[in-house]
Design an enzyme around this catalytic site. Structure first.
Site, PDB file in Angstrom:
ATOM      1  N   ARG A   1       5.337  -8.073  15.885  1.00  0.00           N
ATOM      2  CA  ARG A   1       4.847  -8.791  14.692  1.00  0.00           C
ATOM      3  C   ARG A   1       5.998  -9.623  14.160  1.00  0.00           C
ATOM      4  NH1 ARG A   1       1.676  -6.815   9.284  1.00  0.00           N
ATOM      5  NH2 ARG A   1       0.001  -6.915  10.812  1.00  0.00           N
TER       6      ARG A   1
ATOM      7  N   HIS B   1      -3.708 -13.629  14.706  1.00  0.00           N
ATOM      8  CA  HIS B   1      -3.744 -12.177  14.482  1.00  0.00           C
ATOM      9  C   HIS B   1      -4.849 -11.589  15.385  1.00  0.00           C
ATOM     10  CE1 HIS B   1      -2.952  -8.433  12.714  1.00  0.00           C
ATOM     11  NE2 HIS B   1      -3.425  -8.600  11.488  1.00  0.00           N
TER      12      HIS B   1
ATOM     13  N   GLN C   1      -6.537  -8.008  15.013  1.00  0.00           N
ATOM     14  CA  GLN C   1      -7.442  -7.958  13.855  1.00  0.00           C
ATOM     15  C   GLN C   1      -8.828  -8.460  14.245  1.00  0.00           C
ATOM     16  OE1 GLN C   1      -6.640  -7.047  10.380  1.00  0.00           O
ATOM     17  NE2 GLN C   1      -8.880  -7.070  10.301  1.00  0.00           N
TER      18      GLN C   1
ATOM     19  N   ASP D   1      -8.922 -13.872   2.819  1.00  0.00           N
ATOM     20  CA  ASP D   1      -7.589 -13.310   3.065  1.00  0.00           C
ATOM     21  C   ASP D   1      -6.710 -13.734   1.883  1.00  0.00           C
ATOM     22  OD1 ASP D   1      -5.271 -12.295   4.282  1.00  0.00           O
ATOM     23  OD2 ASP D   1      -4.978 -14.054   5.558  1.00  0.00           O
TER      24      ASP D   1
ATOM     25  N   CYS E   1      -9.212  -8.639   5.945  1.00  0.00           N
ATOM     26  CA  CYS E   1      -8.294  -7.963   6.874  1.00  0.00           C
ATOM     27  C   CYS E   1      -7.405  -6.952   6.165  1.00  0.00           C
ATOM     28  CB  CYS E   1      -7.445  -9.002   7.600  1.00  0.00           C
ATOM     29  SG  CYS E   1      -6.558 -10.105   6.485  1.00  0.00           S
TER      30      CYS E   1
ATOM     31  N   ARG F   1      -9.227  -1.051  13.326  1.00  0.00           N
ATOM     32  CA  ARG F   1      -7.954  -1.551  13.873  1.00  0.00           C
ATOM     33  C   ARG F   1      -7.415  -0.563  14.904  1.00  0.00           C
ATOM     34  NH1 ARG F   1      -4.719  -4.812  11.295  1.00  0.00           N
ATOM     35  NH2 ARG F   1      -4.025  -5.189  13.417  1.00  0.00           N
TER      36      ARG F   1
HETATM   37  N1  NVA Z   1      -2.516 -13.940   6.283  1.00  0.00           N
HETATM   38  C1  NVA Z   1      -1.967 -12.623   6.050  1.00  0.00           C
HETATM   39  C2  NVA Z   1      -2.626 -11.613   6.933  1.00  0.00           C
HETATM   40  C3  NVA Z   1      -2.192 -10.188   6.708  1.00  0.00           C
HETATM   41  C4  NVA Z   1      -2.858  -9.223   7.608  1.00  0.00           C
HETATM   42  C5  NVA Z   1      -0.460 -12.657   6.268  1.00  0.00           C
HETATM   43  O1  NVA Z   1      -0.019 -13.234   7.266  1.00  0.00           O
HETATM   44  O2  NVA Z   1       0.270 -12.123   5.427  1.00  0.00           O
HETATM   45  N1   CP Z   2      -4.556  -6.286   8.407  1.00  0.00           N
HETATM   46  C1   CP Z   2      -3.275  -6.031   8.719  1.00  0.00           C
HETATM   47  O1   CP Z   2      -2.712  -6.550   9.692  1.00  0.00           O
HETATM   48  O2   CP Z   2      -2.692  -5.134   7.894  1.00  0.00           O
HETATM   49  P1   CP Z   2      -1.139  -4.739   7.878  1.00  0.00           P
HETATM   50  O3   CP Z   2      -0.371  -5.943   7.437  1.00  0.00           O
HETATM   51  O4   CP Z   2      -1.040  -3.585   6.922  1.00  0.00           O
HETATM   52  O5   CP Z   2      -0.730  -4.341   9.279  1.00  0.00           O
END
Ligand code: NVA
Ligand code: CP
Length: 333
Positions: free
Chosen positions: A110, A137, A140, A233, A274, A319
């Site tokens: 990540r 992502h 997800q 989101d 998400c 997930r």
């Molecule tokens: N758009 C958000 C998604 C988190 C799962 C981020 O990148 O922070």
């Molecule tokens: N939805 C998601 O990716 O959650 P986290 O950021 O907690 O992993």
């Protein structure tokens, strides 16, 4: 558990790399593994293997999903946070990949740019799984498709509207996932938050092949009328500077998911997110935003969030089942 030849040994970086049939297989495998988990069946198919989890951004769901899923598959896990390894500061992605590829059978990453996870996959020699980048992502998406199938009995033909910042990982990924699954996807927000034109073009081509559609719409009323899924989101994603909040609030408040939006969508519509979500003032950032802008709820109102909490938390549970399927499908037995 039956593996699909075309997926074994591959990395999972974006759904753009996977056919509709391969995505469908990953969903079936998730369903199978979820059922086995509920029955308490042993699924130690990969006993003795090890994976590394690299997180350059924070996480609750994705990290826990990988760890629990790995344990359920008999796999050992090493977690690397951004500060406790040499990645990026003292060692390049290519060198890190070549080191970890010698010790682990799979690597989750990540981070920020998609090019980083691509480079990791290029040099690792083992499957690399994208646990979120700025652009995509994909894990997800599998959880979301599984949740939609559970809610409606199918994904094909389902009408999903995404409200908010559609240029980032969630907007891009939902557009790809929906178009590959024969769903009807609408991105709704101010034009400057629409996804990249080239990506829209590609997704429109996928949709043509699958019987789905891709639409971009600035008008909320039009975008949310008679839909099956309303999705949103956060307005500011991880890694973005704090000073964009003001502009985002001004731009995206009209696209907040509230009671009016859900009523327009229709009585069979569900709300999905998400997570994490800013639906009340119970978070550090939520409190700061309230102090600065007097805003208690952001992308979704607390009323809507709580009304669809069952769906949203099933989505979070999924997930784990879907990430388990990604590992089980790509690791060599
Ligand atoms: N758009 C958000 C998604 C988190 C799962 C981020 O990148 O922070
Ligand atoms: N939805 C998601 O990716 O959650 P986290 O950021 O907690 O992993």
């Amino acid at each position: 558990m039956k593996q699909k030849e075309s997926i074994v040994g591959r990395s999972f970086l974006t759904l753009l790399d996977f056919t509709t049939e391969e995505i469908e297989y990953l969903i079936y495998l998730s369903e199978e593994l979820k059922e086995k988990k509920k029955k308490g069946e042993n699924t130690h198919y990969f006993l003795g293997q090890n994976i590394a989890l690299i997180f350059e951004k924070t996480s609750t769901r994705t990290r826990c999903a990988f760890e629990v899923a790995a344990h359920d598959l008999g796999i050992g896990v090493t977690y690397l946070d951004p500060k406790s390894s040499q990645i990026g500061q003292k060692e390049s992605i290519a060198d890190t990949a070549r080191v970890l590829g010698k010790m682990f059978e799979g690597i989750e990453y990540r981070g920020f740019e998609q090019t980083k996870v691509e480079e990791l996959a290029k040099y690792a020699g083992v499957p690399v799984w994208n646990g979120l980048t700025n652009e995509y992502h994909p894990t997800q998406m599998l959880a979301d498709i599984l949740t939609i199938k559970e809610q409606f009995g199918k994904a094909k033909g389902i009408r999903l509207t995404y409200l908010g910042d559609a240029r980032y990982n969630m907007g891009n990924s939902l557009m790809i996932a929906c178009s590959k699954m024969g769903m009807h996807f609408t991105a709704c927000g101010p034009e400057k938050y629409f996804p990249d034109r080239e990506l829209v073009k590609r997704c429109k081509q996928f949709a043509e092949e699958t019987g789905g559609s891709v639409t971009l719409e600035e008008d909320v009323e039009k975008a949310v009328k008679d839909r099956d899924v309303i999705y949103t989101d956060v307005w500011v994603s991880m890694g973005e500077p704090e000073d964009v909040w003001k502009e985002r609030i001004e731009d995206l408040l009209p696209y907040q998911v509230n009671k009016n939006v859900m009523e327009k969508a229709g009585e069979n519509a569900v709300f999905m997110h998400c997570l994490p979500a800013f639906h009340d003032g119970e978070t550090g950032i939520g409190k700061d935003i309230y102090d600065k802008y007097g805003l208690k709820e952001m992308e979704v109102t607390d009323e809507v969030f709580e009304a669809y909490a069952d769906v949203v938390f099933c989505e979070a549970e999924n997930r784990m089942h879907t990430i388990k399927a990604v590992m089980a499908a790509t690791l060599r037995k």
